[in-house]
Design an enzyme around this catalytic site. Sequence first.
Site, PDB file in Angstrom:
ATOM      1  N   HIS A  39       0.831  -1.209   0.000  1.00  0.00           N
ATOM      2  CA  HIS A  39       0.000   0.000   0.000  1.00  0.00           C
ATOM      3  C   HIS A  39       0.866   1.260   0.000  1.00  0.00           C
ATOM      4  O   HIS A  39       0.615   2.192  -0.754  1.00  0.00           O
ATOM      5  CB  HIS A  39      -0.939   0.015   1.208  1.00  0.00           C
ATOM      6  N   LYS A  45     -10.252  -8.493   7.212  1.00  0.00           N
ATOM      7  CA  LYS A  45     -11.030  -8.842   8.392  1.00  0.00           C
ATOM      8  C   LYS A  45     -11.002  -7.680   9.376  1.00  0.00           C
ATOM      9  O   LYS A  45     -10.018  -6.951   9.465  1.00  0.00           O
ATOM     10  CB  LYS A  45     -10.490 -10.114   9.053  1.00  0.00           C
TER      11      LYS A  45
HETATM   12  S1  SF4 Z   1      -6.554 -16.424  13.480  1.00  0.00           S
HETATM   13 FE1  SF4 Z   1      -5.042 -15.524  14.841  1.00  0.00          FE
HETATM   14  S2  SF4 Z   1      -3.126 -15.675  13.770  1.00  0.00           S
HETATM   15 FE2  SF4 Z   1      -4.730 -15.960  12.269  1.00  0.00          FE
HETATM   16  S3  SF4 Z   1      -5.177 -13.942  11.420  1.00  0.00           S
HETATM   17 FE3  SF4 Z   1      -6.554 -14.219  13.139  1.00  0.00          FE
HETATM   18  S4  SF4 Z   1      -5.488 -13.324  14.897  1.00  0.00           S
HETATM   19 FE4  SF4 Z   1      -3.961 -13.651  13.277  1.00  0.00          FE
END
Ligand code: SF4
Lengths: 280, 185
Positions: B38, B103
């Site tokens: 980015h 996410k």
């Molecule tokens: S599951 Fe845990 S290690 Fe994997 S992206 Fe999410 S916070 Fe990070």
Amino acid sequence: MREVSTLLIKEKIKKMFIEMNHELGNDVEAFLNKTREIEESPIGREVLENLLDNLAIAKEKQIPICQDTGMAVVFLQIGQEVALTDMFIEEAVNQGVREAYQEGYLRKSVVKEPLERVNTKDNTPAVIHYEIVPGNRIKISAMAKGFGSENMGKIKMLNPSDGKEGIVKFVVDTVSDAGPNPCPPVIVGVGVGGTMEKAAILSKKALLRPLGERNPNQTYGEIEKDILGRINASGIGPQGFGGSCTAMAVHMEYYPTHIAGLPVAVNINCHVARHRESVI
Amino acid sequence: MEKIILDTPLTEKRAVNLKCGDMVLISGTLYTARDAAHLRMIDNIRQKKTLPFELKDSIIYYAGPTPERPGNISGSFGPTTSSRMDKMTLPLLDQGLRGMIGKGLRSPEVIEGIKRNKAVYFAAIGGAGAMISNSIKGIEIIAYDDLGTEAVRKLSVKDFPVVVAIDTFGECIYDSGRNKYKKEF
Ligand code: SF4
């Protein structure tokens, strides 16, 4: 004295990191299995199903459960009657991590220095905590810690008068503010007492406990239960899409502290709770 | 739950039909970019240089995979936390970027930008990188090779599973979902 070669420690570390990145403990899987039946939100149930599928695929195809294969954290409890031979212990641990991440096709996520941020390309160094304990054995507790959840941790020096309510509020607020970011359902590690750094280390250690095991001290066991109930009433749910399962467990550890202080540290782990233990 | 089938490019017409909470399977092309990529793209825009790929109606996936085992197309390839890209997102949206996959939370500024540009923010499941790798059919590094896992990759995907987290109207699942299931304690 009992002589133990650090090469043995290196081999154990290597094996543990490769294994934990492809297979979790049964405790998490059992929890997900149970919870997908009782999660209230349809999308939450679907997420939990996906997480179970993911675990099965990771194990079968030997693809890491998560692409963030973590920074290596290693707790070493070394018996006072052990004499370590061969490599320097710190090098042995790092060599184990290096081999695991290179040979195990794991992601190298560590940078050499926090500002310039040049990747070390082998995921070393590990964060190592040493403890000298009675006896002639060595206990290794290793953990691959992802940073989506690590970044959501907080520490606060409360006033003694803030008491139980102060602790509960701080922990619940921390998880609530984190929302979807640490990949719920999460495990919440809480360290209370000691000094600032002691509380932080305790909060990390608390994440090593078998999932959902209560603190044997009744007062702390009750607080764990209270906090868990409040977090799961927050509505955050699996992945933060809304639902009744936000945290799988709250684990608290405590230590004596100063008359003037009440340090509280919160360390969050995601559902990909990767850790292994080994005794030599 | 029922899944919506979506092909890329993500045109405005396709985007406006997606609603917060929809489960979607994407087929077509995605481009990966994380923090370091980015920074470079923003720099390119500032210097009026060409970007590694055409932003108009494209979808960026915030992700950096594990190295693939020999013989495998993909390593573990789940999403990273999107909020780290918040400060660098508006210039890309203003150049026509239509979709983002990651996410977690986005800033109010990004949500405004999403509404203004009729873009969509999708959430992939964090910590499901092995499962997600099943829907990746091809990977090609197209820029910033030196960034390793953070290099820009062109992915061809089939039925890549996501949830509409913020739709073109700015409706956000992290607010609506939480409010719906929140209880008194
Ligand atoms: S599951 Fe845990 S290690 Fe994997 S992206 Fe999410 S916070 Fe990070």
